[in-house]
Design a protein around this motif. Structure first.
Motif, PDB file in Angstrom:
ATOM      1  N   LYS A   9      51.796  81.045  18.676  1.00 46.10           N
ATOM      2  CA  LYS A   9      51.058  81.788  17.648  1.00 46.10           C
ATOM      3  C   LYS A   9      51.726  81.651  16.286  1.00 46.10           C
ATOM      4  O   LYS A   9      51.062  81.632  15.264  1.00 46.10           O
ATOM      5  CB  LYS A   9      50.942  83.266  18.022  1.00 46.10           C
ATOM      6  N   LYS A  10      53.059  81.552  16.283  1.00 46.02           N
ATOM      7  CA  LYS A  10      53.782  81.373  15.032  1.00 46.02           C
ATOM      8  C   LYS A  10      53.395  80.041  14.393  1.00 46.02           C
ATOM      9  O   LYS A  10      53.217  79.968  13.180  1.00 46.02           O
ATOM     10  CB  LYS A  10      55.290  81.433  15.288  1.00 46.02           C
ATOM     11  N   ASP A  11      53.212  79.008  15.197  1.00 44.34           N
ATOM     12  CA  ASP A  11      52.815  77.696  14.693  1.00 44.34           C
ATOM     13  C   ASP A  11      51.420  77.768  14.084  1.00 44.34           C
ATOM     14  O   ASP A  11      51.180  77.238  13.003  1.00 44.34           O
ATOM     15  CB  ASP A  11      52.863  76.672  15.828  1.00 44.34           C
ATOM     16  N   ARG A  12      50.476  78.447  14.751  1.00 46.93           N
ATOM     17  CA  ARG A  12      49.115  78.582  14.229  1.00 46.93           C
ATOM     18  C   ARG A  12      49.115  79.348  12.915  1.00 46.93           C
ATOM     19  O   ARG A  12      48.315  79.066  12.031  1.00 46.93           O
ATOM     20  CB  ARG A  12      48.223  79.282  15.248  1.00 46.93           C
ATOM     21  N   LYS A  13      49.998  80.299  12.807  1.00 51.66           N
ATOM     22  CA  LYS A  13      50.102  81.094  11.585  1.00 51.66           C
ATOM     23  C   LYS A  13      50.450  80.185  10.399  1.00 51.66           C
ATOM     24  O   LYS A  13      49.832  80.274   9.342  1.00 51.66           O
ATOM     25  CB  LYS A  13      51.177  82.161  11.791  1.00 51.66           C
ATOM     26  N   HIS A  14      51.386  79.285  10.585  1.00 57.52           N
ATOM     27  CA  HIS A  14      51.789  78.379   9.510  1.00 57.52           C
ATOM     28  C   HIS A  14      50.716  77.330   9.220  1.00 57.52           C
ATOM     29  O   HIS A  14      50.510  76.969   8.065  1.00 57.52           O
ATOM     30  CB  HIS A  14      53.121  77.716   9.853  1.00 57.52           C
ATOM     31  N   ILE A  15      50.042  76.874  10.239  1.00 57.97           N
ATOM     32  CA  ILE A  15      48.952  75.916  10.043  1.00 57.97           C
ATOM     33  C   ILE A  15      47.828  76.566   9.233  1.00 57.97           C
ATOM     34  O   ILE A  15      47.273  75.944   8.324  1.00 57.97           O
ATOM     35  CB  ILE A  15      48.439  75.377  11.387  1.00 57.97           C
ATOM     36  N   LYS A  16      47.510  77.826   9.540  1.00 58.60           N
ATOM     37  CA  LYS A  16      46.474  78.535   8.778  1.00 58.60           C
ATOM     38  C   LYS A  16      46.883  78.701   7.318  1.00 58.60           C
ATOM     39  O   LYS A  16      46.041  78.618   6.423  1.00 58.60           O
ATOM     40  CB  LYS A  16      46.176  79.900   9.399  1.00 58.60           C
ATOM     41  N   LEU A  17      48.154  78.928   7.070  1.00 54.89           N
ATOM     42  CA  LEU A  17      48.623  79.055   5.686  1.00 54.89           C
ATOM     43  C   LEU A  17      48.442  77.728   4.948  1.00 54.89           C
ATOM     44  O   LEU A  17      47.919  77.701   3.829  1.00 54.89           O
ATOM     45  CB  LEU A  17      50.084  79.499   5.632  1.00 54.89           C
ATOM     46  N   ILE A  18      48.853  76.643   5.553  1.00 53.91           N
ATOM     47  CA  ILE A  18      48.717  75.321   4.917  1.00 53.91           C
ATOM     48  C   ILE A  18      47.250  74.988   4.678  1.00 53.91           C
ATOM     49  O   ILE A  18      46.872  74.538   3.591  1.00 53.91           O
ATOM     50  CB  ILE A  18      49.419  74.244   5.772  1.00 53.91           C
ATOM     51  N   LEU A  19      46.406  75.216   5.689  1.00 56.53           N
ATOM     52  CA  LEU A  19      44.974  74.960   5.517  1.00 56.53           C
ATOM     53  C   LEU A  19      44.380  75.861   4.434  1.00 56.53           C
ATOM     54  O   LEU A  19      43.559  75.416   3.627  1.00 56.53           O
ATOM     55  CB  LEU A  19      44.227  75.169   6.835  1.00 56.53           C
ATOM     56  N   LEU A  21      45.892  77.139   1.801  1.00 60.80           N
ATOM     57  CA  LEU A  21      46.291  76.644   0.489  1.00 60.80           C
ATOM     58  C   LEU A  21      45.483  75.408   0.102  1.00 60.80           C
ATOM     59  O   LEU A  21      45.063  75.254  -1.049  1.00 60.80           O
ATOM     60  CB  LEU A  21      47.795  76.329   0.482  1.00 60.80           C
ATOM     61  N   LEU A  22      45.233  74.537   1.082  1.00 58.85           N
ATOM     62  CA  LEU A  22      44.416  73.345   0.843  1.00 58.85           C
ATOM     63  C   LEU A  22      42.995  73.734   0.459  1.00 58.85           C
ATOM     64  O   LEU A  22      42.443  73.229  -0.531  1.00 58.85           O
ATOM     65  CB  LEU A  22      44.402  72.461   2.090  1.00 58.85           C
ATOM     66  N   PHE A  23      42.389  74.650   1.210  1.00 61.54           N
ATOM     67  CA  PHE A  23      41.014  75.067   0.928  1.00 61.54           C
ATOM     68  C   PHE A  23      40.908  75.813  -0.404  1.00 61.54           C
ATOM     69  O   PHE A  23      39.920  75.655  -1.124  1.00 61.54           O
ATOM     70  CB  PHE A  23      40.459  75.913   2.075  1.00 61.54           C
ATOM     71  N   ASP A  24      41.911  76.621  -0.745  1.00 56.00           N
ATOM     72  CA  ASP A  24      41.911  77.268  -2.055  1.00 56.00           C
ATOM     73  C   ASP A  24      41.999  76.211  -3.161  1.00 56.00           C
ATOM     74  O   ASP A  24      41.359  76.339  -4.204  1.00 56.00           O
ATOM     75  CB  ASP A  24      43.076  78.254  -2.187  1.00 56.00           C
ATOM     76  N   LEU A  29      39.006  72.776  -7.515  1.00 58.16           N
ATOM     77  CA  LEU A  29      38.644  71.451  -8.030  1.00 58.16           C
ATOM     78  C   LEU A  29      37.395  71.476  -8.905  1.00 58.16           C
ATOM     79  O   LEU A  29      37.214  70.603  -9.749  1.00 58.16           O
ATOM     80  CB  LEU A  29      38.439  70.463  -6.881  1.00 58.16           C
ATOM     81  N   SER A  30      36.552  72.457  -8.712  1.00 59.32           N
ATOM     82  CA  SER A  30      35.329  72.515  -9.521  1.00 59.32           C
ATOM     83  C   SER A  30      35.646  72.697 -11.003  1.00 59.32           C
ATOM     84  O   SER A  30      34.831  72.352 -11.853  1.00 59.32           O
ATOM     85  CB  SER A  30      34.407  73.623  -9.031  1.00 59.32           C
ATOM     86  N   TYR A  31      36.821  73.229 -11.327  1.00 58.67           N
ATOM     87  CA  TYR A  31      37.210  73.379 -12.730  1.00 58.67           C
ATOM     88  C   TYR A  31      37.557  72.034 -13.364  1.00 58.67           C
ATOM     89  O   TYR A  31      37.592  71.924 -14.576  1.00 58.67           O
ATOM     90  CB  TYR A  31      38.411  74.317 -12.868  1.00 58.67           C
ATOM     91  N   ILE A  47      30.385  76.506   2.833  1.00 59.99           N
ATOM     92  CA  ILE A  47      31.432  75.893   3.662  1.00 59.99           C
ATOM     93  C   ILE A  47      32.662  76.795   3.680  1.00 59.99           C
ATOM     94  O   ILE A  47      33.252  77.040   4.741  1.00 59.99           O
ATOM     95  CB  ILE A  47      31.778  74.485   3.138  1.00 59.99           C
ATOM     96  N   SER A  48      33.032  77.301   2.515  1.00 58.29           N
ATOM     97  CA  SER A  48      34.182  78.197   2.401  1.00 58.29           C
ATOM     98  C   SER A  48      33.991  79.452   3.253  1.00 58.29           C
ATOM     99  O   SER A  48      34.892  79.872   3.981  1.00 58.29           O
ATOM    100  CB  SER A  48      34.378  78.572   0.929  1.00 58.29           C
TER     101      SER A  48
END
Length: 99
Positions: A9-19, A21-24, A29-31, A47-48
């Motif tokens: 679960k700790k690994d998924r937590k970090h993957i969600k953070l990275i994803l 940040l990528l999605f944010d 990018l629209s700016y 999609i968001s």
């Protein structure tokens, strides 16, 4: 390394953070595209919202998905890092409530 094997679960937590940040970043990018930016948001907004609802199950995901959709579809609100805020709420604020 053994900590990740013992606590996936700790690994998924970090993957969600990275994803998140990528999605944010994708939302920002629209700016970079003058005049076309808001048109891109019309595509990115649903999609968001769906990604947020998929990444965070239950009420948190539903509320975040609706907020993420509205944040992207309403002009000039793209700067709000909805994915990161949801991650902070889920893994820092909410976990502090459990303690």
């Amino acid at each position: 390394m053994t900590d990740l094997v013992q606590n996936p679960k700790k690994d998924r937590k970090h993957i969600k953070l990275i994803l998140g940040l990528l999605f944010d970043g994708i939302g920002l990018l629209s700016y970079t595209v003058p005049f076309l930016g808001e048109g891109i948001d019309v595509i990115w907004a649903p999609i968001s919202g769906l990604l947020l609802a998929y990444m965070y199950k239950g009420t948190i995901g539903k509320v975040a998905g609706i907020f993420g959709f509205l944040e992207e579809i309403i002009p000039m609100l793209d700067f709000i890092p909805t994915f990161t805020i949801t991650w902070v709420y889920t893994y820092i604020i909410k976990s502090d409530d459990k303690k």
